[in-house]
Design a protein around this motif. Structure first.
Motif, short mmCIF file in Angstrom:
data_model
loop_
_atom_site.label_atom_id
_atom_site.label_comp_id
_atom_site.label_asym_id
_atom_site.label_seq_id
_atom_site.Cartn_x
_atom_site.Cartn_y
_atom_site.Cartn_z
N GLY A 1 -9.63 2.69 -14.35
CA GLY A 1 -9.57 3.86 -13.46
C GLY A 1 -9.67 3.60 -11.98
O GLY A 1 -10.20 4.42 -11.25
N GLY A 2 -9.20 2.46 -11.50
CA GLY A 2 -9.23 2.21 -10.07
C GLY A 2 -10.46 1.44 -9.61
O GLY A 2 -10.58 1.09 -8.43
N HIS A 3 -11.37 1.18 -10.55
CA HIS A 3 -12.63 0.53 -10.15
C HIS A 3 -12.38 -0.91 -9.69
O HIS A 3 -13.08 -1.41 -8.81
CB HIS A 3 -13.60 0.55 -11.34
CG HIS A 3 -15.02 0.37 -10.95
ND1 HIS A 3 -15.67 1.23 -10.10
CD2 HIS A 3 -15.93 -0.58 -11.28
CE1 HIS A 3 -16.92 0.82 -9.93
NE2 HIS A 3 -17.10 -0.28 -10.63
N PHE B 1 -3.15 -6.96 0.20
CA PHE B 1 -3.11 -6.04 -0.93
C PHE B 1 -1.85 -5.19 -0.86
O PHE B 1 -1.62 -4.46 0.11
CB PHE B 1 -4.35 -5.14 -0.91
CG PHE B 1 -4.33 -4.06 -1.94
CD1 PHE B 1 -4.50 -4.37 -3.28
CD2 PHE B 1 -4.10 -2.73 -1.58
CE1 PHE B 1 -4.45 -3.36 -4.24
CE2 PHE B 1 -4.06 -1.73 -2.53
CZ PHE B 1 -4.24 -2.04 -3.87
N THR C 1 -9.39 -2.10 -8.38
CA THR C 1 -8.67 -2.00 -7.10
C THR C 1 -9.64 -1.71 -5.96
O THR C 1 -9.55 -2.31 -4.88
CB THR C 1 -7.61 -0.89 -7.19
OG1 THR C 1 -6.65 -1.27 -8.18
CG2 THR C 1 -6.91 -0.67 -5.87
N ASP C 2 -10.55 -0.80 -6.21
CA ASP C 2 -11.55 -0.43 -5.21
C ASP C 2 -12.30 -1.65 -4.68
O ASP C 2 -12.59 -1.74 -3.48
CB ASP C 2 -12.52 0.57 -5.86
CG ASP C 2 -13.55 1.12 -4.89
OD1 ASP C 2 -13.13 1.64 -3.85
OD2 ASP C 2 -14.75 0.99 -5.17
N ARG D 1 -16.66 -0.90 -16.86
CA ARG D 1 -15.92 -0.91 -15.59
C ARG D 1 -16.47 -1.99 -14.66
O ARG D 1 -15.74 -2.73 -14.03
CB ARG D 1 -16.03 0.46 -14.90
CG ARG D 1 -15.18 1.53 -15.52
CD ARG D 1 -15.69 2.92 -15.18
NE ARG D 1 -15.59 3.25 -13.77
CZ ARG D 1 -14.59 3.94 -13.24
NH1 ARG D 1 -13.59 4.36 -13.99
NH2 ARG D 1 -14.58 4.23 -11.96
N THR E 1 -9.98 -3.66 -2.26
CA THR E 1 -9.61 -3.02 -0.99
C THR E 1 -10.81 -2.74 -0.10
O THR E 1 -10.63 -2.37 1.05
CB THR E 1 -8.88 -1.69 -1.25
OG1 THR E 1 -9.76 -0.80 -1.95
CG2 THR E 1 -7.61 -1.90 -2.05
N ASP E 2 -12.00 -2.91 -0.62
CA ASP E 2 -13.18 -2.59 0.18
C ASP E 2 -13.60 -3.76 1.07
O ASP E 2 -14.78 -4.12 1.13
CB ASP E 2 -14.33 -2.17 -0.73
CG ASP E 2 -15.47 -1.53 0.06
OD1 ASP E 2 -15.24 -1.15 1.23
OD2 ASP E 2 -16.59 -1.43 -0.47
N VAL E 3 -12.64 -4.38 1.74
CA VAL E 3 -12.93 -5.43 2.72
C VAL E 3 -12.02 -5.21 3.91
O VAL E 3 -10.95 -4.62 3.77
CB VAL E 3 -12.69 -6.86 2.15
CG1 VAL E 3 -13.60 -7.14 0.97
CG2 VAL E 3 -11.25 -7.05 1.73
N GLY F 1 -0.72 -3.00 -3.31
CA GLY F 1 -0.76 -1.70 -3.98
C GLY F 1 -1.17 -1.83 -5.43
O GLY F 1 -1.21 -2.92 -5.99
N SER F 2 -1.53 -0.67 -6.02
CA SER F 2 -1.94 -0.64 -7.42
C SER F 2 -1.37 0.58 -8.12
O SER F 2 -1.12 1.61 -7.48
CB SER F 2 -3.47 -0.54 -7.54
OG SER F 2 -4.09 -1.77 -7.32
N ILE G 1 -2.75 2.99 -11.19
CA ILE G 1 -3.86 3.26 -12.08
C ILE G 1 -3.29 4.14 -13.19
O ILE G 1 -3.04 5.32 -12.99
CB ILE G 1 -5.00 4.01 -11.34
CG1 ILE G 1 -5.27 3.41 -9.96
CG2 ILE G 1 -6.25 4.05 -12.21
CD1 ILE G 1 -5.65 1.96 -9.95
#
Lengths: 419, 419
Positions: free
Chosen positions: B288-290, B305, B292-293, B399, B296-298, B307-308, B310
């Motif tokens: 569920g995007g966990h 990155f 990818t998150d 997750r 991208t959190d940098v 793209g993704s 979900i």
């Protein structure tokens, strides 16, 4: 009835261990215990963490015996020289730990086929004022120590050992110990949105001085919470103290209330959309999956969540169905593109509701659009809406704030667009 | 040199708020601050939490001034009657808070276009012994209070406000305040992967009893960390105590080390892929995007990155390019489909590296595949690899574990597939 008419059992928690003090681990034991105490009608007034230092543990215990009825300690029951909880309790009470044959037998049984290091023997000791609390998940028994009508409850620091000991051993003893004490605490949290802490305070001003129930107002990431704590002779009595206050506050705050107690916005959205048999699809273009992550982190999310695209280039949003001409005419950070994104993803993933998120993260503006501007579009067959906001130009802040903004915009939109 | 030969600045942390005490929130502020203090050469000896009760806050402050050089408080700086940190400090020092015109101006500036509730005015007050610490992220300034060579540092309880105030405002002041003190603590954390805590302990056994530097071994979500704390007369001296130990441990642990101190796997991946000028694309089908998150959190994630997607239906992974026949032949929870997902998303988003994640979350098995099974595929032009693992059938655990597994599999893969 005011709280001072009832004599509440006062507790404090003492977490023992240099790791906690050094911030290496978060003290989840303390939050676990402090969450459980009110259910037993025990008020927790202090939580303290100290390192593996016998002098400071003694100081904390003495202070605690002075001001509280119960001290709950975790940690410091292991076999090493650094484990000093037993030693400190013995010092405070002026007693001497001795080896208890039955505890020694139990302890040795856990080392079958291995040699037990000598230093483990201290896990088989007690002082006269203490009895052992059995620990099915580890070698260290707990200590239940009574002195002058006060109780020191000592449990291991390993959370899974502590949780089980608390539940199976400590709670029954505490309930028994408290028989005849005539009080209970009941709590209720009202969760609001769209009103600041200061304004909310003014709205409910007439109730803020109430002593029982007691009102607390807290600004949280999901809005402002109002917590009601009620005290009574028993659960029903506490409930009857709480209810009139809950009704009064609900009346005053009605337009802002979105949930109670453990409710969370993603769960409410999940339930609403599942009931309406509607699906949601998302296209994120500045938040890297952080928004999608919030929606999917609930049970049964797949009953309504149809999927997301996490884009990082303009080409890929065009690939999903956003018209090139719109991007050329309005720039990609625009109301028009956000709406087209919501519609494209809705169509692409056959969802009833689509959300498009586009923004300029900075540091530079995108065309005329200042850095930090974000457009959040929601689209369905019957309605389309765009919310524009400016957020801090700091990645983590922006991601977090947009995540909350999307959750709340969708919640509000669902209220305004019934099935 | 042993630690007792040097006089360390003693600090304690005081977390203020009934929410913490009631276990409603875990005290992440305290662990944040206690993690940061050693870097400054300050030893933290006590962490205490009290509720919104002025008497108990006063008691804790008095106790703290008695035994520590610095008290760091968080919480209780809001505008409501429950916010009592300022009042308690004023009581302890016997001073009276007065409104400071400059603070009032700043405060009102945050309410442009809205009326400021009167009660917010207390956020514009100071006592003579205190100066304001600015808070760019909220309405409440902090207080820096000095009395008898001791310092009380008061910050807001909202973590994002507190973190920024600590970093931008408090650390520089503390460094200045400590100039001339003749000791420093230097710490170094070695981060390892692929070795258990017990086995690591055995490997470095000969060093575990060292007193200065002191060694701590901690099992964390991103592997086992070894923390070295060294004490010296000044920074260089402490550094010279630390370095030989760091070299020895690095030698012993070399095959397992992936980073130091604040290194995080997503940041290392970001740097590596940016240097290699390669792009990453992800297709998630159970998380569920966990995942990818995390990527991208940098900062500057968009440099690599691409793209993704979900996904939450089989149709949508087929839409992205996974052959229907593969799903029919092998079932969707399979090595083959995971690899096809990695390849489809890589192609679809023009990335050099693709990751496909598919699993059965449970509670029921998918065909022959037991619930909790997850396939993680990594694919590039030159290599393809699938990792299979079984995780707990609990959504949040799964997750989180998959997120870490993907990060580490990619890190390991990058080591094995140099540019």
């Amino acid at each position: 009835m005011t709280s001072s008419e009832l004599e509440i059992w006062k507790s404090e928690i003492l977490s023992i261990g240099t790791e906690i003090l050094m911030g290496v681990i978060t003290d989840s034991n303390a939050s676990y215990i402090s969450d459980k105490l009110p259910e037993l009608g025990i008020g927790n007034y202090w939580t303290t963490a100290v390192g593996d230092n016998v002098g400071r543990i003694v100081e904390a215990l003495e202070r605690g015996l002075d001001r509280s009825d119960i001290i709950v300690t975790t940690g410091g029951l292991g076999p090493t020289d650094d484990d000093l909880t037993r030693e400190a309790i013995a010092l405070v009470l002026g007693e001497k730990p001795v080896i208890i044959p039955e505890l020694e037998t139990n302890l040795r049984a856990r080392f079958v086929g291995r040699t037990m290091p000598d230093r483990n023997m201290k896990q088989a000791t007690l002082i006269p004022s203490a009895e052992a609390i059995s620990n099915p998940r580890g070698t260290a028994p707990g200590w239940w120590t009574e002195t002058n009508e006060k109780v020191i409850i000592s449990m291991p620091g390993v959370p899974r050992e502590m949780f089980q000991m608390w539940q199976d051993e400590v709670v029954p003893r505490l309930k028994k110990r408290m028989e005849g004490r005539d009080h209970a605490i009941v709590t209720r949290t009202i969760k609001t949105l769209g009103i600041g802490e200061g304004h909310l305070d003014e709205l409910i001003d007439e109730y803020l001085d109430s002593q029982n129930p007691k009102i607390g107002v807290y600004a949280k990431t999901d809005g402002v919470h109002v917590r009601i704590n009620a005290l009574g002779k028993n659960h029903d009595d506490a409930q009857s103290v709480l209810e009139p206050m809950e009704l009064s506050l609900t009346d005053l705050l009605r337009p802002y209330i979105w949930g109670y107690d453990n409710d969370s916005v993603p769960v409410i959205i999940q339930k609403t959309l599942q009931d309406r048999d509607e699906g949601l699809a998302i296209l994120e273009f500045c938040t890297g999956g952080h928004v999608t992550d919030a929606f999917t982190d609930v049970d049964q999310a797949s009953n309504y969540f149809r999927g997301s695209f996490i884009a990082s280039t303009i080409d890929s949003i065009i690939g999903i169905g956003v018209p090139q001409a719109l991007v050329d005419d309005h720039g990609y950070v625009s109301e028009e593109v956000a709406l087209a994104m919501a519609e494209a993803v809705r169509e692409n993933l056959s969802a009833e509701i689509g959300i498009g998120i586009v923004g300029s993260l900075g540091p530079n503006p995108v065309g005329d659009i200042p850095a930090g501007t974000v457009f959040i579009a929601i689209s369905s067959d019957t309605d389309r809406k765009v919310h524009q906001a400016t957020f801090p130009q700091n990645r983590q802040d922006l991601r977090w704030r947009v995540r909350n903004a999307v959750l709340f915009n969708l919640l509000t939109w669902l209220h305004g667009n019934p099935e």
